[in-house]
Design a protein around this motif. Structure first.
Motif, short mmCIF file in Angstrom:
data_model
loop_
_atom_site.label_atom_id
_atom_site.label_comp_id
_atom_site.label_asym_id
_atom_site.label_seq_id
_atom_site.Cartn_x
_atom_site.Cartn_y
_atom_site.Cartn_z
N CYS A 11 0.81 -1.20 0.00
CA CYS A 11 0.00 0.00 0.00
C CYS A 11 0.86 1.27 0.00
O CYS A 11 2.08 1.21 0.15
CB CYS A 11 -0.91 -0.01 1.22
SG CYS A 11 -0.03 0.08 2.79
N ASP A 60 -1.74 -6.43 8.26
CA ASP A 60 -2.98 -7.15 7.99
C ASP A 60 -3.95 -6.22 7.28
O ASP A 60 -4.37 -5.22 7.86
CB ASP A 60 -3.62 -7.63 9.29
CG ASP A 60 -2.79 -8.69 9.98
OD1 ASP A 60 -2.38 -9.64 9.32
OD2 ASP A 60 -2.56 -8.54 11.21
N PRO A 61 -4.32 -6.56 6.05
CA PRO A 61 -5.27 -5.71 5.35
C PRO A 61 -6.68 -5.88 5.92
O PRO A 61 -6.96 -6.86 6.61
CB PRO A 61 -5.21 -6.24 3.91
CG PRO A 61 -4.87 -7.68 4.07
CD PRO A 61 -3.93 -7.73 5.26
N ALA A 62 -7.53 -4.94 5.60
CA ALA A 62 -8.96 -5.07 5.87
C ALA A 62 -9.58 -5.68 4.62
O ALA A 62 -9.01 -5.60 3.53
CB ALA A 62 -9.56 -3.71 6.16
N PHE A 64 -13.31 -6.34 2.31
CA PHE A 64 -14.70 -5.99 2.04
C PHE A 64 -15.25 -7.05 1.10
O PHE A 64 -14.65 -7.32 0.04
CB PHE A 64 -14.81 -4.61 1.39
CG PHE A 64 -16.21 -4.26 0.96
CD1 PHE A 64 -17.20 -4.03 1.91
CD2 PHE A 64 -16.55 -4.18 -0.37
CE1 PHE A 64 -18.50 -3.72 1.53
CE2 PHE A 64 -17.86 -3.87 -0.76
CZ PHE A 64 -18.83 -3.64 0.19
N TYR A 74 -7.86 -4.12 1.27
CA TYR A 74 -7.37 -2.74 1.19
C TYR A 74 -6.66 -2.41 2.49
O TYR A 74 -6.84 -3.09 3.51
CB TYR A 74 -8.52 -1.76 0.93
CG TYR A 74 -9.56 -1.74 2.02
CD1 TYR A 74 -9.49 -0.80 3.05
CD2 TYR A 74 -10.59 -2.67 2.04
CE1 TYR A 74 -10.44 -0.80 4.07
CE2 TYR A 74 -11.53 -2.68 3.06
CZ TYR A 74 -11.45 -1.74 4.07
OH TYR A 74 -12.37 -1.74 5.09
N CYS A 75 -5.85 -1.38 2.46
CA CYS A 75 -5.16 -0.94 3.67
C CYS A 75 -6.13 -0.09 4.49
O CYS A 75 -6.67 0.89 3.98
CB CYS A 75 -3.91 -0.13 3.34
SG CYS A 75 -3.11 0.56 4.81
N ARG A 76 -6.34 -0.47 5.72
CA ARG A 76 -7.28 0.28 6.57
C ARG A 76 -6.72 1.64 6.96
O ARG A 76 -7.46 2.52 7.35
CB ARG A 76 -7.67 -0.53 7.80
CG ARG A 76 -6.57 -0.78 8.79
CD ARG A 76 -7.01 -1.53 10.05
NE ARG A 76 -7.89 -2.65 9.89
CZ ARG A 76 -7.51 -3.90 9.60
NH1 ARG A 76 -6.24 -4.17 9.45
NH2 ARG A 76 -8.39 -4.85 9.48
N ASP A 77 -5.40 1.85 6.82
CA ASP A 77 -4.82 3.13 7.19
C ASP A 77 -4.81 4.14 6.05
O ASP A 77 -5.18 5.29 6.23
CB ASP A 77 -3.39 2.94 7.73
CG ASP A 77 -3.39 2.23 9.06
OD1 ASP A 77 -4.22 2.58 9.92
OD2 ASP A 77 -2.58 1.30 9.23
N GLY A 79 -6.06 3.33 2.71
CA GLY A 79 -7.15 3.09 1.78
C GLY A 79 -6.76 2.46 0.45
O GLY A 79 -7.63 2.24 -0.39
#
Length: 150
Positions: A11, A60-62, A64, A74-77, A79
């Protein structure tokens, strides 16, 4: 025993990283509306590998579930859209070509979802293209899809 990564990426902020342990496969763009919305772009550019040849190597990605058939990471930090994968063991795991450290290593070989290609998107005109569900096996698969996008 450690495997050698063939392709790597991550990311924008660097908190999530991944590795492919084979050369990128079936690099393509998808023009479908779901991919347009998921990336915020006019298409998604994706490169794949068998699921056994992919690993998250840092962070650790998020995730959806964009439909009942697939998930996107996606990267939660920051995006950054990072991946797409159908929920089938035999399906390839796809990373976004733009998130690869060397996107030049994933030349596009196919275009999908051309029924939603925007009229002013002109590139890779010599790359084979198909509509979503054009193949009978794909049509049967997509018939069960329920979108989770708004």
């Amino acid at each position: 025993m450690s495997r050698e990564a063939i392709a790597t990426g991550g990311c924008q902020c660097g908190k999530v990283r991944y590795a492919l342990y084979v050369a990128p496969q079936n690099s393509h763009v998808c023009h479908c509306r779901m991919c347009q919305r998921a990336t915020g772009g006019v298409f998604a550019a994706l490169a794949g590998a068998p699921k056994s040849e992919f690993a998250w190597t840092e962070g650790d990605p998020a995730f959806f579930a964009s439909s009942n058939l697939a998930k996107r990471a996606y990267c939660r930090d920051c995006g950054t859209p990072l991946s797409f994968s159908y929920d089938m063991p035999e399906a390839r795991f796809y990373v976004t070509i733009g998130s690869m450290d060397d996107p030049e290593a994933a030349p596009i070989v196919q275009q999908y979802g051309i029924e939603s290609r925007l009229s002013w998107v002109k590139f890779c005109e010599d790359v084979p293209a198909e509509k979503t569900g054009e193949d009978p096996k794909a049509a049967a698969f997509f018939k069960t899809m329920q979108s989770h996008q708004g």
